[in-house]
Write an enzyme that holds these catalytic residues in place. Structure first.
Site, PDB file in Angstrom:
ATOM      1  N   GLY A 122      -8.320  -5.985  10.101  1.00  0.00           N
ATOM      2  CA  GLY A 122      -9.090  -5.115  10.755  1.00  0.00           C
ATOM      3  C   GLY A 122      -9.660  -4.150  10.654  1.00  0.00           C
ATOM      4  O   GLY A 122     -10.787  -4.070  10.832  1.00  0.00           O
ATOM      5  N   LEU A 162       0.938  -1.181  -0.058  1.00  0.00           N
ATOM      6  CA  LEU A 162       0.342   0.151  -0.090  1.00  0.00           C
ATOM      7  C   LEU A 162       1.303   1.390  -0.209  1.00  0.00           C
ATOM      8  O   LEU A 162       0.588   1.709  -0.704  1.00  0.00           O
ATOM      9  CB  LEU A 162      -0.939  -0.007   1.375  1.00  0.00           C
ATOM     10  CG  LEU A 162      -1.927  -1.003   0.617  1.00  0.00           C
ATOM     11  CD1 LEU A 162      -3.037  -0.754   2.425  1.00  0.00           C
ATOM     12  CD2 LEU A 162      -2.552   0.123   0.275  1.00  0.00           C
ATOM     13  N   ALA A 163       1.942   1.087   0.570  1.00  0.00           N
ATOM     14  CA  ALA A 163       2.759   2.375   1.028  1.00  0.00           C
ATOM     15  C   ALA A 163       3.284   2.444  -0.653  1.00  0.00           C
ATOM     16  O   ALA A 163       3.499   3.750  -1.130  1.00  0.00           O
ATOM     17  CB  ALA A 163       3.755   2.306   2.060  1.00  0.00           C
ATOM     18  N   GLU A 166       5.565   0.732   6.780  1.00  0.00           N
ATOM     19  CA  GLU A 166       6.137   0.115   7.477  1.00  0.00           C
ATOM     20  C   GLU A 166       8.139  -0.301   7.633  1.00  0.00           C
ATOM     21  O   GLU A 166       8.094  -0.152   8.498  1.00  0.00           O
ATOM     22  CB  GLU A 166       5.379  -1.827   7.828  1.00  0.00           C
ATOM     23  CG  GLU A 166       5.731  -2.125   9.246  1.00  0.00           C
ATOM     24  CD  GLU A 166       5.396  -3.819  10.052  1.00  0.00           C
ATOM     25  OE1 GLU A 166       4.309  -3.960   8.574  1.00  0.00           O
ATOM     26  OE2 GLU A 166       5.542  -4.449  10.236  1.00  0.00           O
ATOM     27  N   SER A 181      -1.750   1.386  10.665  1.00  0.00           N
ATOM     28  CA  SER A 181      -0.407   0.765  10.052  1.00  0.00           C
ATOM     29  C   SER A 181      -1.146   1.548   9.034  1.00  0.00           C
ATOM     30  O   SER A 181       0.048   1.959   7.881  1.00  0.00           O
ATOM     31  CB  SER A 181       0.381   0.018  10.226  1.00  0.00           C
ATOM     32  OG  SER A 181      -0.837  -0.898  10.729  1.00  0.00           O
ATOM     33  N   HIS A 218       1.862 -10.851  19.052  1.00  0.00           N
ATOM     34  CA  HIS A 218       1.176 -10.870  19.720  1.00  0.00           C
ATOM     35  C   HIS A 218       0.910 -12.499  20.748  1.00  0.00           C
ATOM     36  O   HIS A 218       1.342 -12.861  19.947  1.00  0.00           O
ATOM     37  CB  HIS A 218       0.396 -11.193  17.989  1.00  0.00           C
ATOM     38  CG  HIS A 218      -1.406 -10.670  18.660  1.00  0.00           C
ATOM     39  ND1 HIS A 218      -1.884 -12.237  18.883  1.00  0.00           N
ATOM     40  CD2 HIS A 218      -2.198 -10.117  17.728  1.00  0.00           C
ATOM     41  CE1 HIS A 218      -3.047 -11.289  18.452  1.00  0.00           C
ATOM     42  NE2 HIS A 218      -3.708 -10.770  18.022  1.00  0.00           N
ATOM     43  N   THR A 256      14.327  -6.505   3.296  1.00  0.00           N
ATOM     44  CA  THR A 256      15.460  -5.964   2.642  1.00  0.00           C
ATOM     45  C   THR A 256      15.527  -4.975   2.351  1.00  0.00           C
ATOM     46  O   THR A 256      16.445  -3.907   2.260  1.00  0.00           O
ATOM     47  CB  THR A 256      15.593  -7.117   1.321  1.00  0.00           C
ATOM     48  OG1 THR A 256      14.095  -7.029   1.165  1.00  0.00           O
ATOM     49  CG2 THR A 256      16.182  -7.752   1.067  1.00  0.00           C
ATOM     50  N   SER A 289       0.397  -6.230   2.562  1.00  0.00           N
ATOM     51  CA  SER A 289      -0.551  -5.270   3.003  1.00  0.00           C
ATOM     52  C   SER A 289      -2.036  -5.457   2.505  1.00  0.00           C
ATOM     53  O   SER A 289      -3.051  -6.013   3.352  1.00  0.00           O
ATOM     54  CB  SER A 289      -0.786  -3.866   1.479  1.00  0.00           C
ATOM     55  OG  SER A 289       0.486  -3.363   2.551  1.00  0.00           O
ATOM     56  N   ARG A 307      -9.828 -14.545  22.966  1.00  0.00           N
ATOM     57  CA  ARG A 307     -10.010 -13.971  24.545  1.00  0.00           C
ATOM     58  C   ARG A 307     -10.753 -13.552  25.220  1.00  0.00           C
ATOM     59  O   ARG A 307     -11.059 -13.629  26.296  1.00  0.00           O
ATOM     60  CB  ARG A 307      -8.295 -14.094  24.722  1.00  0.00           C
ATOM     61  CG  ARG A 307      -7.227 -15.119  25.233  1.00  0.00           C
ATOM     62  CD  ARG A 307      -5.813 -14.893  25.554  1.00  0.00           C
ATOM     63  NE  ARG A 307      -5.337 -13.757  24.200  1.00  0.00           N
ATOM     64  CZ  ARG A 307      -5.231 -12.409  24.442  1.00  0.00           C
ATOM     65  NH1 ARG A 307      -4.612 -12.159  25.733  1.00  0.00           N
ATOM     66  NH2 ARG A 307      -4.831 -11.401  23.488  1.00  0.00           N
TER      67      ARG A 307
HETATM   68  C1  LIG Z   1      -1.672 -10.158  10.086  1.00  0.00           C
HETATM   69  C2  LIG Z   1      -1.845  -9.054   9.897  1.00  0.00           C
HETATM   70  C3  LIG Z   1      -2.947  -8.167   9.928  1.00  0.00           C
HETATM   71  C4  LIG Z   1      -2.452  -6.694  10.281  1.00  0.00           C
HETATM   72  N1  LIG Z   1      -3.940  -6.512  10.284  1.00  0.00           N
HETATM   73  C5  LIG Z   1      -3.560  -4.843  10.015  1.00  0.00           C
HETATM   74  C6  LIG Z   1      -5.052  -4.332  10.155  1.00  0.00           C
HETATM   75  O1  LIG Z   1      -5.985  -4.859  10.578  1.00  0.00           O
HETATM   76  N2  LIG Z   1      -4.605  -2.923  10.785  1.00  0.00           N
HETATM   77  C7  LIG Z   1      -4.175  -2.080  10.033  1.00  0.00           C
HETATM   78  O2  LIG Z   1      -3.602  -0.757  10.307  1.00  0.00           O
HETATM   79  N3  LIG Z   1      -2.177  -2.893   9.690  1.00  0.00           N
HETATM   80  C8  LIG Z   1      -2.557  -4.334  10.106  1.00  0.00           C
HETATM   81  N4  LIG Z   1      -0.982  -4.426   9.770  1.00  0.00           N
HETATM   82  C9  LIG Z   1      -0.140  -4.470   9.590  1.00  0.00           C
HETATM   83  C10 LIG Z   1      -0.285  -4.009   8.290  1.00  0.00           C
HETATM   84  O3  LIG Z   1      -1.024  -4.592   7.414  1.00  0.00           O
HETATM   85  C11 LIG Z   1       0.935  -3.314   7.606  1.00  0.00           C
HETATM   86  O4  LIG Z   1       1.501  -2.706   8.236  1.00  0.00           O
HETATM   87  C12 LIG Z   1       0.796  -3.059   6.239  1.00  0.00           C
HETATM   88  O5  LIG Z   1       0.276  -3.152   5.628  1.00  0.00           O
HETATM   89  C13 LIG Z   1       2.209  -2.466   5.528  1.00  0.00           C
HETATM   90  O6  LIG Z   1       2.374  -1.677   3.670  1.00  0.00           O
HETATM   91  P1  LIG Z   1       3.158  -1.445   3.836  1.00  0.00           P
HETATM   92  O7  LIG Z   1       2.841  -0.971   1.951  1.00  0.00           O
HETATM   93  O8  LIG Z   1       4.343  -0.308   4.263  1.00  0.00           O
HETATM   94  O9  LIG Z   1       4.306  -2.797   3.484  1.00  0.00           O
HETATM   95  P2  LIG Z   1       4.185  -4.105   2.865  1.00  0.00           P
HETATM   96  O10 LIG Z   1       2.607  -4.464   2.010  1.00  0.00           O
HETATM   97  O11 LIG Z   1       4.505  -5.379   3.088  1.00  0.00           O
HETATM   98  O12 LIG Z   1       4.744  -4.342   1.552  1.00  0.00           O
HETATM   99  C14 LIG Z   1       5.613  -4.375   0.955  1.00  0.00           C
HETATM  100  C15 LIG Z   1       6.093  -4.672  -0.826  1.00  0.00           C
HETATM  101  O13 LIG Z   1       7.484  -4.673  -0.135  1.00  0.00           O
HETATM  102  C16 LIG Z   1       8.212  -5.133  -2.035  1.00  0.00           C
HETATM  103  N5  LIG Z   1       9.827  -6.066  -1.406  1.00  0.00           N
HETATM  104  C17 LIG Z   1      10.007  -5.620   0.043  1.00  0.00           C
HETATM  105  N6  LIG Z   1      11.175  -6.179  -0.444  1.00  0.00           N
HETATM  106  C18 LIG Z   1      11.408  -5.604  -1.956  1.00  0.00           C
HETATM  107  C19 LIG Z   1      13.401  -5.772  -2.161  1.00  0.00           C
HETATM  108  N7  LIG Z   1      13.611  -5.765  -2.163  1.00  0.00           N
HETATM  109  N8  LIG Z   1      12.784  -5.176  -3.593  1.00  0.00           N
HETATM  110  C20 LIG Z   1      12.083  -5.076  -4.160  1.00  0.00           C
HETATM  111  N9  LIG Z   1      10.417  -5.274  -3.289  1.00  0.00           N
HETATM  112  C21 LIG Z   1      10.755  -5.161  -2.092  1.00  0.00           C
HETATM  113  C22 LIG Z   1       6.946  -6.502  -1.515  1.00  0.00           C
HETATM  114  O14 LIG Z   1       6.918  -7.489  -2.766  1.00  0.00           O
HETATM  115  C23 LIG Z   1       6.133  -5.912  -1.305  1.00  0.00           C
HETATM  116  O15 LIG Z   1       5.322  -5.085  -2.455  1.00  0.00           O
HETATM  117  C24 LIG Z   1      -1.599  -5.737   9.626  1.00  0.00           C
HETATM  118  C25 LIG Z   1      -0.005  -6.692  10.153  1.00  0.00           C
HETATM  119  C26 LIG Z   1      -0.050  -8.389   9.661  1.00  0.00           C
HETATM  120  C27 LIG Z   1       0.746  -9.326   9.351  1.00  0.00           C
END
Ligand SMILES: Cc1cc2nc3c(=O)[nH]c(=O)nc-3n(C[C@H](O)[C@H](O)[C@H](O)COP(=O)(O)OP(=O)(O)OC[C@H]3O[C@@H](n4cnc5c(N)ncnc54)[C@H](O)[C@@H]3O)c2cc1C
Ligand code: HEM
Ligand code: HEM
Ligand code: SF4
Ligand code: F3S
Ligand code: FES
Lengths: 654, 250, 268
Positions: A50, A16-17, A396, A412, A259, A237, A45, A275
């Site tokens: 939740g 998403l970010a 993140e 997040s 968790h 990474t 993402s 719980r």
């Molecule tokens: C089980 C679970 C449930 C969650 N529930 C919630 C919730 O209900 N509400 C909430 O707000 N947050 C929740 N979170 C947290 C939230 O989902 C994440 O913090 C957020 O989605 C992170 O988004 P992001 O875009 O930063 O990273 P990500 O969505 O993890 O994306 C990372 C991207 O980077 C790419 N990437 C990684 N390394 C490399 C590389 N070296 N080269 C090229 N590409 C790379 C990956 O392919 C991926 O596309 C939850 C997390 C988990 C684990």
């Protein structure tokens, strides 16, 4: 040379970010290339179920909510570790981000007018929603906030958001390369020029030069081995390649959220709700240990307390044996089939699909697991990395720092979108003002270094440790000694053991030499970075002699605002053996440090006044490499605006 | 509760192996054995095989919790998600093939990502707005029942199991396939999307679209997310028919 | 709501790019043709299936004995129902076959792939221990049934055409029997004289093909949403066995293996 390609903005990460950031930059006229390990829609993402926090105040239980309250909850939740200006920017923009997603097509769950029966803490509660709010975005209670604030799309908030954003990425014609990994950042003299990439289909390496580069690679839960709710691709990474520049610091790497109930052996998250609704925890002797250890709250004690006792049981040999490692039991049998298949349907489905059991007949194997990484690439409020022009980070992977030492549930997802929009705009401005400045020589030098690393892996033969064993050992150390409750001697042991593992990597031998991406080689190339992240997290935790948010030191149980109201920064110089730690103020203080309202209350007060603290923030952060932002520091902070917010919302408190 | 590992089964895995990038590689089936563990899913089993027996084995997992759609494969003749398949649900010989209908990357790994991206561009899988977004305004209200209906279609995780199971998709490269038709329906029923029904027809009302579907229903039977695919086709057919006549008068 | 200056305005730019000149999209002639083809192939199938039920009741008049059969045949001929029906049905038969055959994969390789997949899905049940409502997985045979729909269609194309030509000659010429028309005596004679096997195969094919065809038709146009698939499947099974049973009895009578069971009504 087709190994060198160019683009305006290189976004590493298709979650998403990354995608929201790419969208913004593309909409502002930049040519954007997104790299992702997996097709973007498979980014982690999509797993967030939740919800996403934004103070819209639409349903009755959210009435009176405001961005001020969201700001308060966020800062308190962070245990004052957050940058309050960023928390403010975040809270103010979250409603826009949610509504924008509605505009992009997310099917948010909506307010149903008239009588609704909600399930609140195990009770049925009937509430009448007024007709004038009909059809607006609904909220649910999530993550201990003052009001119901989490917006959600049924049980797939992250999924729906990611698909909508990816649709926009398609529309804007942004180039997306999936199964592509960034292995190193190309930089010189504090300026980033792009990345060395490797194709995970063919194993080919290449270079993408860019005016601006964004790291949006998500969390790094996999440094905890199997003990994480994160996807297998969350190997950190992005943070690792930033650390490898030797210039860019990572922030608060010791701030890791856990968790209590991860399903065993997979680690999949099992909601807190079971719980809350009356589930018990049992050890191998079928004892309800929480009754004895926490007579007052029992299983309903806070997440960290429950997790601590669970780990204690496992350590005392009271875990149940499993070939993948010991676990405990979650007992929901007494809740009955009816309740489990309706109110706790998700739990039922997880049990059915991943354990093959019926939770009203059998026990559920669980263990505490890592869940969220608050730390990451340290950036200023524009998202630009410390000490490196043209390098940005969001989501993140970044330490933008609105989470401080503890992230609130649902914050997040909102962060990824708010940061994506803002950082994307800044990236676009930067790219518009700059050219591609690297020459071919520099690019080739970095490419060659990566090729040499690969060749070294492939060339090494003989008897040596196997990369997967090293990873497993790392996971055990991290979960066992850098886990939920930390202690100086254990942390010291962890640091020593991790360092030994790090050194043993030079002897590790691959068994697979097939052409193509070679899964073992792909993993091996990440392992050093992972070990370094693990090491700096452990060292950071050892050095932080206080308990703050998710960082709980048994030997230093109080929060120490006198000495530790700071952010840990760590750099690892290019040819150094040791990382270098330093500290900076958390940011301007608007809400003075106080009680969180939950968890442990004790803290050591600040010595400085708020004004004194605030006066030094800018210079001390600049000393640490903070780059100038588009607006001066503090411009977005609305000082004291939170003051009456609680009273207005009819909440008692400070 | 089968926690005793000595009473567990010995599993035999027959896995399709082929690395197109290796000139010496021929498509073949390779056999591995593994002792079954309690709660063992194919995620765990395949990782153990790769880590302990054959480091070159290619397959894809990401979320390992049935939400990301990475791990579709043919498991004992049936396309489904490996991460949520328990070995205890399978006979002791487990046959694994990559999903048909997609380009093979190697062994069990196929390129569903590219397929779905092309499909997304083809059906223009985004909301075609009529108005600009106003950051100041509150959201447009929407009836929750409609939101739920859209969500039902939106739930597809693009795992490709339906595509792999469909005889038509396997024999006609240009077929939109179940997931594609579902995607179209998702935007068609969304009132925020400004496209008129007529705009869709090139894509839908043809042999490449819903009229290519011959009602095999394999898609519906294998979809791990249990999407209401048959309802989707009925909806699309009826809309196509309606539009064919309404359109004439314009 | 108070706004942070960080709220960006790029979203505006995004939207401007998105409004596309789609309003005047024209209805593509090709798509319209496809709608019509699909309608014709479905409707012709439906018409043929309905006709076959009528046809079944028509030939079932033999259960009343030759008199009943002859009476009905003559009634349909003097009212000029039979003659055009033969022509129309023949036409529908050909049209349906031609349109439906478009769906059959053209290349042998593709047909093999299709059949392989259908077989895998059909047999997968045996290698899964947990197929059922709670194990989520459902057995899947419909793909395999489609292959048989094609096969039975092919058989019908040959045997049905032969039969239609025969009947056509019977109705329009005096080649068979005493007059231009269908008569019980000639029908029974040729059936007993060897056509019983042809008709037996044809009967089985028709009932199978029409049953599955109607079931599929209902699913395709969305009846599956209201009536569950299991309910539809039950209806189709009932129709299949009912008409197959009836047809077999008729066939036995036509082949003079058993006497008309209802013959006593007309007293023959
Ligand atoms: C089980 C679970 C449930 C969650 N529930 C919630 C919730 O209900 N509400 C909430 O707000 N947050 C929740 N979170 C947290 C939230 O989902 C994440 O913090 C957020 O989605 C992170 O988004 P992001 O875009 O930063 O990273 P990500 O969505 O993890 O994306 C990372 C991207 O980077 C790419 N990437 C990684 N390394 C490399 C590389 N070296 N080269 C090229 N590409 C790379 C990956 O392919 C991926 O596309 C939850 C997390 C988990 C684990
Ligand atoms: C002449 C030989 C025939 C051939 C080659 C043939 C072939 C086919 C084929 C291949 C289909 C599948 C088409 C699709 O799924 O879209 C089909 C469908 C169908 N057939 Fe036939 N058929 C023949 C005769 C008949 C007869 C005699 C009947 C009536 C009893 C009949 C009734 C149907 C029906 C109801 C359908 C379903 C239509 C649909 O799904 O759109 N067919 N036929
Ligand atoms: C208008 C067209 C048709 C007419 C008038 C007609 C008439 C008849 C007659 C008179 C018989 C008795 C046997 C005989 O005389 O040879 C018969 C039997 C039969 N016909 Fe037809 N027929 C028609 C079309 C079809 C078609 C299209 C099919 C299937 C493809 C079909 C399948 C059969 C079968 C299976 C029998 C055997 C009866 C049984 O055992 O129930 N007929 N038909
Ligand atoms: S419709 Fe179902 S089977 Fe098909 S891709 Fe989507 S989730 Fe997978
Ligand atoms: S399997 Fe294929 S033919 Fe139609 S009903 Fe499903 S798309
Ligand atoms: S690994 Fe994500 S669906 Fe199986």
């Amino acid at each position: 040379m087709d190994k060198i390609e160019t683009t305006d903005v290189l976004v590493i990460g298709g979650g998403l970010a990354g995608e929201r950031c790419a969208m913004e930059a593309a909409a502002l006229g930049q040519r954007v290339t997104i790299l992702s390990l997996v097709p973007p829609r498979r980014s982690h993402s999509c797993a967030a179920q939740g919800g996403m926090q934004a103070a819209l105040g639409n349903c009755v239980k959210a009435a009176g909510d405001s961005t001020d309250l969201h700001f308060l909850d966020t800062v308190r939740g962070s245990d004052w570790g957050a940058d309050q200006e960023v928390a403010r920017i975040f809270a103010d923009n979250a409603p826009v981000a949610v509504r924008e997603l509605a505009h992009f097509g997310v099917p948010w769950t909506r307010v149903r007018p008239g009588r609704n029966v909600y399930h609140i803490k195990g009770q049925q509660v009937a509430i009448d929603e007024p007709a004038e709010k009909a059809g607006l975005i609904m909220h649910r209670d999530f993550g201990g906030t003052a009001k119901w604030r989490a917006c959600y799309a049924a049980a797939g908030t992250g999924h729906a958001a990611l698909y909508a954003i990816d649709g926009e990425v398609l529309r804007l014609g942004i180039e997306v390369r999936d199964r592509a990994e960034a292995l190193a950042l190309i930089h010189a003299d504090g300026r980033c020029h792009g990345a060395v990439t490797r194709c995970l289909r063919t194993g080919q390496v290449g270079v993408i030069l860019a005016k601006a580069t964004v790291i949006a690679t998500g969390g790094f839960g996999r440094i905890y081995g199997r003990y994480t709710t994160n996807a297998t691709i969350n190997e950190g990474t992005g943070a690792a390649i930033a650390l490898a520049t030797g210039v860019v610091p990572l922030g608060n790497m010791e701030a890791v959220q856990f968790h209590p109930t991860g399903l065993w052996p997979s680690g999949i998250l099992v909601t807190e709700g079971c719980r809350g609704d009356g589930g018990y925890l049992l050890n191998r002797e079928m004892e309800r240990f929480m009754v004895e250890l926490e007579p007052a709250k029992q299983e309903l004690a806070s997440r960290d307390v429950v997790s601590r006792h669970m780990m204690g049981q496992i350590r005392d040999g009271k875990g149940v044996d499993h070939p993948g490692g010991p676990h405990l039991w979650l007992d929901l049998r007494h809740l009955g089939e009816e309740h489990l298949t309706t109110k706790l349907r998700e739990v039922y489905e997880i049990c059915r699909d991943f354990l093959g059991i019926k939770p009203w007949e059998e026990l559920i194997p669980v263990r505490p697991t890592q869940h969220y990484s608050m730390g990451g690439v340290r950036v200023n409020k524009d998202g630009e990395a410390y000490g490196m022009r043209g390098l940005y980070a969001a989501g993140e992977a970044a330490c933008w720092d609105m989470h401080g030492f503890n992230r609130l549930g649902g914050n997040s997802l909102a962060e990824t979108l708010v940061a994506g929009r803002i950082v994307g705009a800044r990236v676009a401005e930067f790219a518009a003002d700059h050219q591609i400045e690297a020459d071919t020589g520099l690019a080739l030098a970095f490419l060659q270094e990566t090729e040499l690393t690969i060749d070294a892996w492939l060339a090494r033969t003989g008897q040596g440790p196997n990369v997967y064993d090293i990873r497993d050992a790392m996971g055990e150390i991290m979960m066992g000694k850098v886990g939920i409750f930390r202690q100086g001697d254990e942390l010291q042991a962890a640091v020593n053991e991790l360092r030994a593992l790090h050194d043993s990597l030079d002897q590790a031998v691959l068994r697979c030499r097939e052409p193509g991406a070679n899964p073992e080689l792909s993993f091996a190339l990440r392992l050093k970075g992972m070990l370094r992240l693990a090491l700096v997290a452990a060292m950071g935790a050892l050095a932080r002699e206080e308990s703050r948010g998710a960082h709980s030191r048994i030997d230093f149980p109080a929060r120490d605002d006198r000495n530790c109201l700071s952010r840990t920064l760590v750099r690892w110089g290019h040819s150094e053996d040791e990382p270098m730690f330093s500290y900076e103020p958390v940011g301007l203080l608007d809400l003075p440090p106080g009680d969180r309202g939950y968890g442990k209350a004790s803290h050591v007060d600040m010595e400085l006044s708020i004004e004194q603290y605030n006066d030094s923030v800018l210079t001390r952060q600049q000393e640490q490499g903070r780059l100038a932002t588009q607006e001066p520091m503090g411009a977005s902070l609305r000082e004291g605006a939170w003051h009456d917010a609680e009273a207005r919302a009819g909440l008692t408190g400070t | 509760m089968a926690t005793e590992s000595d009473s567990s089964r010995e599993l035999t895995f027959e896995i399709f192996r082929f690395n197109p990038l290796d000139p010496g590689s021929e498509p073949r089936m390779q056999t591995y054995t593994l002792r079954e563990e309690p709660y063992m899913t194919l995620f765990r089993a395949l990782n153990r095989i790769r880590e302990e027996q054959d480091p070159g084995l290619q397959f894809d997992f990401a979320c390992r919790s049935a939400v990301c759609g990475s791990c579709g494969m043919m498991i004992n003749g049936r396309p489904t998600l490996a991460c949520k398949t328990l070995t205890s649900d399978l006979a002791s010989t487990i046959r694994l093939h990559p999903l048909p209908a997609f380009k093979l990357i190697g062994d069990l790994s196929v390129d569903t990502g590219t397929w779905f991206r092309e499909m997304g561009s083809r059906v223009e899988a985004w909301v075609h707005e009529r108005q600009a977004f106003d950051p100041e305004a509150i959201e447009e209200p929407m009836d929750d029942d409609l939101a739920v209906a859209i969500y039902e279609s939106d739930r597809c995780i693009e795992c490709g199991c339906c595509v792999a199971s469909c005889g038509v998709a396997n024999t006609r490269g240009d077929f939109l396939a179940p997931a594609g038709m579902n995607r179209v329906a998702r935007f068609m029923m969304d009132p925020r999307d400004g496209r008129s029904t007529g705009d869709w027809f090139e894509v839908v009302a043809s042999d490449e679209g819903v009229f290519g579907c011959i009602g095999l229903m394999a898609c519906q039977d294998v979809c791990p997310k249990e999407l209401p695919l048959l309802e989707v086709y009925g909806y699309l057919r009826r809309r196509a028919l309606g539009a064919a006549f309404v359109r004439k008068q314009r | 709501m108070a706004r942070s200056p960080y709220i960006s305005s790029a979203a505006e730019a995004v939207d401007r790019q998105s409004v596309r000149g789609r309003a005047d999209a024209t209805w593509p002639a090709e798509s319209r043709r496809q709608v019509i083809y699909e309608l014709i192939s479905g409707l012709s199938g439906l018409a043929l299936a309905l006709f076959m039920w009528g046809h079944m009741f028509f030939v079932a008049s033999i259960l009343l004995g030759t008199r009943g059969f002859d009476w009905l045949a003559e009634a349909l001929e003097v009212t000029y129902i039979a003659q055009p029906t033969v022509v129309i049905i023949f036409a529908l038969f050909v049209i349906h076959a031609a349109l439906a055959a478009r769906k059959i994969p053209a290349q042998l390789r593709e047909r093999r792939r299709f059949a392989h997949l259908a077989k895998e899905l059909r047999d997968s049940e045996r290698q899964w221990r947990n197929i059922g409502p709670d194990g989520v997985l459902k057995p899947h045979v419909e793909s395999w049934l489609w292959i048989w729909q094609v096969r039975t269609g092919m058989i019908m194309l040959v045997l049905g055409s032969f039969h239609l030509v025969l009947i056509g000659l019977d109705i329009f010429t005096t080649l068979f029997g005493d007059r231009a028309g269908i008569e019980a005596a000639t029908s029974m004679a040729r059936t007993a004289g060897g056509l019983v096997w042809v008709y037996g195969v044809l009967l089985l094919c028709v009932e199978f093909h029409a049953g599955i065809g109607l079931y599929r038709l209902a699913i395709k146009w969305g009846a599956g949403a209201r009536l569950s698939r299991t309910a539809l499947w039950r209806v189709e099974k009932f129709l299949f066995w009912f008409f197959l049973g009836l047809g077999l009895v008729v066939l036995l009578v036509l082949a003079e293996i058993i006497p008309p069971p209802l013959g006593f009504i007309l007293g023959s």
